[in-house]
Design a protein around this motif. Structure first.
Motif, PDB file in Angstrom:
ATOM      1  N   ASP A  88     -14.332  -1.619   9.068  1.00 19.11           N
ATOM      2  CA  ASP A  88     -13.903  -2.025   7.896  1.00 19.11           C
ATOM      3  C   ASP A  88     -12.992  -1.081   7.158  1.00 19.11           C
ATOM      4  OD1 ASP A  88     -15.484  -4.404   8.276  1.00 19.11           O
ATOM      5  OD2 ASP A  88     -17.157  -3.951   6.955  1.00 19.11           O
ATOM      6  N   LYS A 133     -16.997 -11.544   9.878  1.00 19.57           N
ATOM      7  CA  LYS A 133     -15.342 -10.915   9.482  1.00 19.57           C
ATOM      8  C   LYS A 133     -14.789 -10.331  10.757  1.00 19.57           C
ATOM      9  CE  LYS A 133     -17.110  -7.688   6.861  1.00 19.57           C
ATOM     10  NZ  LYS A 133     -17.258  -6.706   5.799  1.00 19.57           N
ATOM     11  N   LYS A 188     -11.799  -6.359  13.809  1.00 16.69           N
ATOM     12  CA  LYS A 188     -11.427  -7.125  12.600  1.00 16.69           C
ATOM     13  C   LYS A 188     -10.444  -8.097  12.852  1.00 16.69           C
ATOM     14  CE  LYS A 188     -10.721  -4.571   8.813  1.00 16.69           C
ATOM     15  NZ  LYS A 188     -10.049  -3.730   7.856  1.00 16.69           N
TER      16      LYS A 188
END
Length: 295
Positions: free
Chosen positions: A137, A154, A268
């Motif tokens: 992240d 995510k 991601k």
């Protein structure tokens, strides 16, 4: 804060000596001392406890060290991405992974990619899934190999074909080591170490069933090496994956009923990727597609 000053700060934190740090940084001691004082003034915090012979971090200094390490790593990674040549694929891929058999399958993919693009480097980081996700992240890692159960909402992902089998790590001279498999009731009077991750603990709670409230939890762990030392010293047994045996005095015993979990490679969603990362992800997808067709 300048990246250069953060590098100075990290060097002093590592050496705990301004004179030695200045020598390694190839700057004068007064210059280094002045930069550190300016950093403390900028943050409004005292970062070091100074004595005649050494310099140690304060609590605020320890917090800054953690943040500075992340910032410098990200800066280095960004610089490397912009230096990647357009002619021959190069650069580096930062990979986070836990301790699992699925690493072998991932290594096979990396090995084939390396043969095609030998100039690419791989920066490996070992941790549990939560730590890896946090670094993904923040942009410190490019790709993570995560063992399930794990929340991957995510991330984009590729599922690996291998499965991780759970069992108990126990001393070879223990009663448990004489069993072919361990049942929940076999652990009623045995201290156990569980994985720190809540999702994994929930999975094991389901395996224990009605016995869960009766077990003695000796502690939790995130990586196998340290908890293996606890097992060797008769502090308890540890729930873990079936890994290649690296501990002469310990033995892995599978669970009954069997507990298996999968593994995924994640990155991601909607992130801006450099050319090396795009090629690597495309290569992984093509590799998996070929594997499916050969089955």
């Amino acid at each position: 804060m300048e990246i250069r000053v953060l590098r100075y700060f990290l060097m002093v934190a590592r050496e705990e000596n301004i004179t030695k740090a200045a020598e390694l940084l190839h700057i004068t001691q007064p210059t280094l001392s002045r930069q550190l004082m300016q950093l403390e003034e900028e943050l409004g915090k005292k970062l070091f406890q100074r004595t005649n012979h050494s310099i140690r971090l304060t609590e605020d200094g320890m917090l800054l060290r953690r943040r500075a390490q992340e910032i410098v790593q990200l800066a280095d990674k960004t610089e490397m991405e912009f230096k990647t040549g357009e002619e021959e694929l190069s650069g580096s891929i930062a990979i986070g992974s836990g301790e699992a058999n699925s690493v072998q399958e991932f290594a096979e993919i990396i090995g084939r990619f390396q043969k095609k693009y030998p100039q690419v480097q791989y920066d490996l980081y070992t941790a549990n899934a939560d730590d890896i996700k946090e670094r993904l992240d923040k942009g410190i890692l490019d790709i993570g190999l995560l063992t399930e159960p794990v929340d991957i909402g995510k991330y984009n992902f590729l599922r690996l074909k291998g499965k991780e089998k759970w069992g108990i790590l126990a001393r070879r001279d223990s009663e448990l080591a004489q069993k072919s498999a361990v049942r929940p009731q076999d652990l009623m009077d045995v201290p156990v170490f569980l994985a720190q991750r809540p999702l994994v603990r929930n999975e094991l709670e389901g395996w224990f069933g009605e016995y869960y409230d009766q077990i003695h939890v000796a502690g939790t762990y995130n990586l196998i090496n340290n908890v293996a030392v606890m097992v060797e010293n008769k502090i308890g047994v540890a729930f873990c994956f079936q890994l290649q045996n690296r501990f002469d005095n310990l033995k892995y015993i599978p669970l009954s009923p069997e507990v298996e979990t999968g593994a995924v490679i994640v990155w991601k969603k909607a992130q801006t990727m450099n050319r090396t990362m795009r090629q690597f992800i495309n290569f992984m997808r093509e590799y998996q597609e070929k594997e499916r067709h050969t089955l």
